[in-house]
Design an enzyme around this catalytic site. Structure first.
Site, PDB file in Angstrom:
ATOM      1  CB  THR A 137      -0.990  -0.125   1.068  1.00  0.00           C
ATOM      2  OG1 THR A 137      -0.354  -0.313   2.451  1.00  0.00           O
ATOM      3  CG2 THR A 137      -2.040  -1.445   1.307  1.00  0.00           C
ATOM      4  CB  VAL A 270      13.466  -8.082   5.739  1.00  0.00           C
ATOM      5  CG1 VAL A 270      12.390  -8.427   5.639  1.00  0.00           C
ATOM      6  CG2 VAL A 270      13.647  -8.349   4.349  1.00  0.00           C
ATOM      7  CE1 TYR A 453      -3.056  11.562   4.401  1.00  0.00           C
ATOM      8  CE2 TYR A 453      -4.920  12.592   3.152  1.00  0.00           C
ATOM      9  CZ  TYR A 453      -3.946  11.535   3.740  1.00  0.00           C
ATOM     10  OH  TYR A 453      -3.826  10.559   2.538  1.00  0.00           O
TER      11      TYR A 453
END
Lengths: 539, 539
Positions: A137, A270, A453
């Site tokens: 995403t 990771v 935002y």
């Protein structure tokens, strides 16, 4: 409906989420778009017609299969397309245009930490670039590999590392696999009476590890904290070994290495597991709307709540433009009159605590000049909060260019920051004959500052991706000039590497490069994301 | 009396603080010590008779003076002795024994950031080790340079970098010079109606930069937060340039580099300025005592307050032994009967908020099994809280060995941690025929865990420093076996480097070494503190 009832959405390439929930644009909005010079573009290139680069060389595939097993390596077109870039508007527009040049050569799905370490060792020795992939995403190019000098590029899909341990009910923590979908984590916790309380807009698609790697901030961050504040321990796999940190909630044992890994976006390793704080599932929720005379008055009120309390679990404030546009959103029907600035407060927790805080909050909000609008706008926001990405797809279909960006700074610079970003967007896009609508809201507050935002909408011109990145670059410079941060919760990815390097300066950049060189001497981890490694191997 | 009224104390070598406030041991305590086999050792070596190594070579002194000016370089005995080691019990015992072998060759006092950078560049090129020196209050060997292969060792005294800017009253932050004494910072803020709320036991001697470099946790951390949580920006000088970080309260722009610098103890650079959050000076304070039937019952109660509230500003809990010993302390006279476990709560803030929380707290504490003891034990603790280092000097005079250590972990491991540390201390010291008294309290709480603070007292044997370090090493291994952290707020210094390396593992150690190599390629910054740099130059 609460968050733990939501099913994971399919996350097919090129459009957000569940096709059954696709948004319809109301006729009024279509008319408004037309008045704004927006006209529908041609149909997107069908996914079957999108051209992909060649899959992983068979000799390399054999070596990868030897580590993760046959079923853990996919070279098929569907898998590779589903792991191509993320969900920024440029990502979507490129795929609509038939461009999947950044598809990985293979999708590799290891099922435990040790296999990830072994895979990374192989990738380092075989010069295979590795793109860690959680929910896919990213909206900042965090999944856009820079192939550069590498022999191949693989997506390291974490979906098989999705364990959810039992809750440590004394410490109120739980260990979760990085590839666990956030929706599944909430379901696991809800069944036991707990919650993470982490609800970013990407909630339906994102993974636990993705939140950690990108410093996600959920919409309820005022109450539950940012994800980076919830993480008390983690495990990181690198091509040169494993790092495990988290011996105590807080420590004076040197630098906090958790905070070096959090936000490292796969460029330093990771993340395979996190230990995170959990909270009791709330007994009560109250979401309400409030109107301030102006955005500036609302900002003063939010600052007062952030500094002196009472601080709700969710606290947001739309500017005048966003407040007005909100009414054009079907989900917002029946809301406030389109003047002033709409604030949303949400309280969650034990019933008596919510009742007590609500009383304090109402008194305080009235003192601060807020007009109470009741629970309708609050519930409308709460239940519609994951709808925006669906709406964006519909707007892109209709020929609008819609994208968001965000930043944060200290309260004393917030107004200057808002104007600098807005003015820059308007100037840059207007120069391309695509004058935008710019909406702004405060989404996260802290005692010393807040985030802003922005939602930007204009017409798609002939080259909307380039036009947008030109505007975005100008915004990055404007943010830097104010001294604010290039991102409050979206991350750096490949899109923000230049302003990020400017933000942390030459020494900060050298420090990160030194860490990367140490843990990943071949530079195979997410090349071009976060920093440009020394030696320019990602060019 | 409040903290901002306290004057800075002189901090002369070998004894804590202001000689006028030296503690007298009550006769009862002397008798108890004698019963425990403690007998007064010979008088300490007079400071005038302590032997120091040679001062800085004149050729080097000329080069240093060229950067900081003549008045910024001191080679005299008094200055060097005052910058010899810190205030751990081994530090004090060594000086009492006439050992000042670790005195710096010179004390250098730059007056601004740019001069620090220039000085560090010189030190790198001339191979001069640099020990950043704030208040000199380290208790973990953080000021004990390892001369190793270096041509010289200087103390970089930050006392001239002591600016205090005006408060940003909108963001509620202030920029403070690293060398500013905490007492002076509080006075500066108090005059303007603000406070840091940072009151560690070293309060009267410590500096702002020292708190940042060591991740100090004030006694009011539950309410005001740890120092590392208050820092929203900072400036770091290194031999290879400057790092400035802090664009927003929180950011998703990569790893949090503030959290890499905080806790780096001068090994990764010299912090010259911090931007910290301030709060309104409290209108009201209420400190109270409570008795629990047992320490374990009290721990359960503290956990409940940390997880579900109400959380006081100060929250502490002594075990049964510390509760009993507390009565032998003159400052504790009139306190609770010596059974059960004494908790202290402190509430600070706006008058109405304190009143409201006090009501909630009292109800909750009673529900949790606490017997209220009123404000007397609370005020006794509050006003006596900086007394312990004076008492230690008196106990050392009397022939007792007294030292403290601390750790932290998650609630679910706290009981196991307490027993492991206590049992290890008893076994190790008893083997040296010095059976100890071990007292323990919880000093800091978090939703997922807490810190444990131990006070150890026994007789001084023939080699109390070695005996103590042997016990300390064993404790470090015991802490590691439980999975806890080697330090919650004292830091790593030189004393904890081995257990710290074990705690962060080989990859964590390599990461820090890589950062150090990058910013300080000659390894001149605080050699031997935090980590042993690669190439072993600090041996």
């Amino acid at each position: 409906m609460t968050e733990s009832d939501l099913p994971p959405v399919p996350m097919l390439p090129g459009r957000w989420g569940d096709p059954a929930r696709a948004a319809e644009l109301p006729e009024s909005l279509r008319a408004a778009l037309a008045a704004f010079g927006v006209s529908a573009p041609g149909d997107p290139v069908a996914l079957d017609d999108v051209a992909l680069p060649d899959p992983l060389d068979e000799a390399l595939a054999v070596r990868v299969r030897a580590i993760v097993g046959d079923e853990g390596v996919r070279l098929d077109r569907d898998a590779r397309l589903a792991h191509t870039r993320g969900y920024s508007t440029p990502d979507l527009l490129r795929l609509r245009a038939g461009d999947a040049t950044q598809a990985p050569d293979a999708v590799v799905t290891p099922s435990d930490h040790e296999t990830v370490v072994a895979l990374l060792e192989l990738c380092a020795s075989a010069r295979i670039a590795v793109v860690p992939f959680g929910g896919g995403t990213s909206v900042v190019g965090g999944l856009a590999p820079q192939r550069g000098r590498f022999a191949a590029v693989i997506a390291l899909d974490l979906s098989a590392i999705d364990h959810a341990e039992e809750v440590d009910e004394v410490a109120r923590t739980v260990r979760l696999g990085a590839g666990l979908r956030t929706v599944a984590a909430e379901a696991h916790l809800a069944a036991r009476g707990w919650t993470l309380g982490h609800f970013p807009q990407s909630y339906e698609g994102a993974t636990i590890g993705g939140h950690a790697a990108t410093r996600s901030a959920g919409q309820a961050s005022a109450g539950y904290g940012r994800f980076d504040e919830m993480v008390v321990g983690l495990r990181l796999a690198t091509p040169t070994g494993t790092l495990e940190v988290g011996t105590a909630p807080r420590s004076a044992a040197g630098p906090d290495l958790r905070q070096l890994v959090l936000g490292s976006e796969g460029a330093l390793g990771v993340i395979t597991e996190v230990r995170v704080v959990v909270r009791p599932r709330p007994e009560a929720r109250v979401y309400e709307g409030w109107r301030f005379a102006s955005f500036d008055a609302g900002v003063e009120a939010l600052r007062s709540l952030a500094q002196d309390g009472p601080l709700p679990t969710v606290l947001r404030l739309s500017d005048e433009a966003e407040t007005a546009v909100n009414l054009a959103d079907p989900a917002g029907a029946g809301g406030p009159a389109p003047t002033g600035a709409l604030a949303i407060t949400g309280l969650e927790g034990a019933a008596d605590g919510v009742a007590r805080t609500r009383e304090q909050l109402e008194r305080r909000m009235r003192d601060l000049g807020a007009e109470p609008l009741g629970t309708a706008p609050g519930e409308s926001w709460r239940t519609g909060r994951y709808h925006a990405p669906y709406l964006r797809d519909a707007l892109l279909d209709a020929g609008a260019m819609v994208e968001t960006l965000e930043t944060a700074t200290f309260w004393s610079d917030l107004a200057r920051l808002r104007h600098a970003v807005t003015d820059t967007l308007v100037a840059s896009l207007t120069a391309h004959d695509s004058p935008p609508i710019v909406l702004c809201h405060v989404s996260h507050v802290y005692p010393s500052g807040a985030s802003l935002y922005f939602t930007v909408a204009c017409r798609q011109d002939d080259d909307p991706v380039d036009t947008w990145f030109e505007a975005k670059d100008a915004v990055g410079q404007a943010i830097r000039a104010v001294g604010a941060t290039i991102t409050h919760h979206h991350g750096v990815g490949t899109d923000h590497t230049a302003p990020y390097a400017a933000e942390i300066g030459p020494l900060g950049t050298r420090i990160l490069a030194a860490v990367k060189d140490e843990v990943d001497p071949e530079g195979v981890l997410n090349p071009g994301v976060l920093i440009q490694a020394r030696g320019g191997h990602s060019g």
